[in-house]
Enzyme design. Structure first.
Site, PDB file in Angstrom:
ATOM      1  N   GLU A 110       0.755  -1.344   0.292  1.00  0.00           N
ATOM      2  CA  GLU A 110      -0.145   0.356   0.192  1.00  0.00           C
ATOM      3  C   GLU A 110       1.048   1.635   0.183  1.00  0.00           C
ATOM      4  OE1 GLU A 110      -3.541  -0.634  -0.630  1.00  0.00           O
ATOM      5  OE2 GLU A 110      -4.090  -2.253   0.162  1.00  0.00           O
ATOM      6  N   THR A 142       9.307  -4.131 -15.039  1.00  0.00           N
ATOM      7  CA  THR A 142       8.226  -5.100 -14.764  1.00  0.00           C
ATOM      8  C   THR A 142       7.518  -5.097 -15.802  1.00  0.00           C
ATOM      9  OG1 THR A 142       6.371  -3.639 -14.439  1.00  0.00           O
ATOM     10  CG2 THR A 142       8.289  -4.269 -12.950  1.00  0.00           C
ATOM     11  N   VAL A 198       6.183   0.745 -15.438  1.00  0.00           N
ATOM     12  CA  VAL A 198       7.413   0.106 -15.265  1.00  0.00           C
ATOM     13  C   VAL A 198       8.107  -0.403 -16.495  1.00  0.00           C
ATOM     14  CG1 VAL A 198       8.935  -0.239 -13.692  1.00  0.00           C
ATOM     15  CG2 VAL A 198       7.077   1.302 -12.676  1.00  0.00           C
TER      16      VAL A 198
END
Length: 455
Positions: A219, A246, A243
């Site tokens: 979170e 990833t 990103v």
């Protein structure tokens, strides 16, 4: 009311951050404009058009609001449970978690130290000493993702200034929620992170498989502008987490998958399900990537730049975590366990370093691997707004610091004193950061100047 009357623990990890995000997008044109600016700034960092100014560790002041129903004493979690969560965060965001050794060898060079640490606040908003923990009794049986826990008027606890403190609310959540966060750019009165008390920390009421403290890591990743690693496109493989390093994946992974798990044609290595921004069990997630750290830096030097100031004067001294045993022997708190073949390994503390101080690590480099160009947000080339004070270097000494503030000039805050020879570099970095922030403020005024009704 008994414990059985309350919502049952979740059977799987469920994060409400995207529910909050979509609600704010629908309700507020101001939020949409701010998010567009934040995305453009992050894109500039990813493409190398901007590079991080910050080179040192930043320590974020944390206030934990324990909102509990007296009819269920377990909700009033103990201090040890809170400190256990801070210890997990300080390992995870420094890439000092021993289980990083479980990252598949193909991705070990991507493991990155975010150079972010967390300490309970030592000074409250009035300048008085504090332990950083607030306990508030409530008559509510549970809370949802509607932010009611963040206000005393709705049975919760009012936040401390959200541009100076990371506010974390720990409570009973309903609907199977483990937690949720608010992305940067949202309303200041609801900014922060909410965690289910049975998914917070590693002791007390923390319950398997979410008893490793990773819900808060996940979170706070959102709070620092990270998306879910699969892009929240319901398995369509058409969106990603913005990103580059990833891999795109179809949907959330749960439980403890076996490597490789292939989706969206991302073989041979498949999903990076051990990333903190997936939905796997706590004992199956171990890493942030260099690209994710770059995105966090864009956030900290943009919309959350006020924390580069407040971190100096409001964060208390670190509480040392016990050494963790690994196959190579004990690993001090803040130091990474050795991993064979890991390019981003955190080196051992140098002789004479402060006890328990995290060792310096290489700055994250350019994201490894190639990915498709992300679509620019609608306000092209607009940098992110900054809504806090103009920041300075994260570890400048604070003259006349309030009681409980860390000194920082003699290593008391866990970092070595700044050598005199670095002063010129600090001033240059500060001037550059101030210039960028002022530019961001001007851009933000232009983006939201005509929108007052829903701001």
């Amino acid at each position: 009311m008994t414990e059985s009357d309350l919502p049952q623990p979740p059977a799987r990890d469920l994060c409400g951050t995207m529910l909050v995000h979509r609600r704010l997008l629908n309700e507020s044109t101001t939020y949409r404009a701010r998010r567009a600016a934040i995305e453009n700034r992050a894109l500039q960092y990813e493409r190398g058009r901007r590079s991080p100014v910050r080179e040192e560790v930043v320590t974020l002041p944390v206030v934990v609001h324990v909102v509990h129903n007296p009819a269920v004493p377990g909700q009033d979690i103990g201090d040890e449970q809170i400190h256990s969560q801070l210890a997990v965060l300080n390992r995870d965001f420094r890439a000092a978690n021993p289980d990083r050794e479980k990252v598949p060898p193909v991705w070990r060079p991507l493991v990155a130290d975010a150079k972010i640490e967390f300490r309970l606040a030592a000074v409250d908003p009035e300048g008085e000493p504090t332990d950083g923990i607030i306990r508030v009794a409530t008559e509510r049986r549970s809370f949802s993702f509607d932010d009611a826990v963040k206000a005393s008027a709705t049975g919760g606890s009012d936040p401390w200034p959200t541009d100076q403190y990371l506010n974390i609310w720990v409570c009973q959540l309903g609907g199977g929620l483990l937690g949720y966060a608010q992305f940067p750019g949202g309303p200041p009165q609801t900014d922060g992170v909410v965690i289910l008390h049975t998914a917070f920390g590693t002791t007390g009421t923390a319950t398997a498989p979410f008893d490793g403290g990773r819900t808060a890591t996940h979170e706070i990743g959102h709070w620092l502008d990270l998306y879910h690693i699969w892009g929240d496109d319901d398995g369509a493989c058409t969106s990603d987490d913005r990103v580059a390093d990833t891999p795109n994946q179809a949907d959330a992974n749960t439980g403890s998958p076996v490597f490789p798990h292939i989706s969206c044609g991302n073989g041979p290595n498949g999903d990076m399900f051990m990333n903190y921004m997936d939905y796997t069990d706590d004992n199956a997630m171990f890493m942030f990537t260099r690209g994710q750290v770059t995105r966090m830096n864009a956030c900290l030097e943009g919309v959350r730049a006020s924390f580069l100031v407040s971190s100096r004067t409001l964060a208390g001294p670190a509480r040392p975590a016990p050494a963790t045993l690994t196959s190579a022997g004990p690993v001090p708190s803040g130091a990474a366990s050795p991993a064979a073949g890991t390019a981003a390994a955190v080196p051992a503390p140098a002789p004479g370093a402060a006890a328990g101080a995290p060792a310096p690590a290489p700055s994250p480099g350019p994201a490894a691997g190639a990915a498709g160009e992300h679509q620019a947000a609608s306000s092209a080339a607009a940098p992110a707004p900054s809504f806090g004070p103009v920041p300075g270097p994260a570890h400048w000494p604070a003259p006349g610091a309030a009681p409980g503030a860390t000194a920082g000039t003699d290593g008391q805050d866990g970092h070595a004193a700044r050598p005199d020879g670095e002063v010129a570099r600090v001033l240059r970095d500060s001037e550059r950061l101030v210039t960028e922030v002022l530019q961001d403020i001007r851009t933000a005024i232009g983006l939201v100047g005509g929108d007052r009704a829903d701001g």
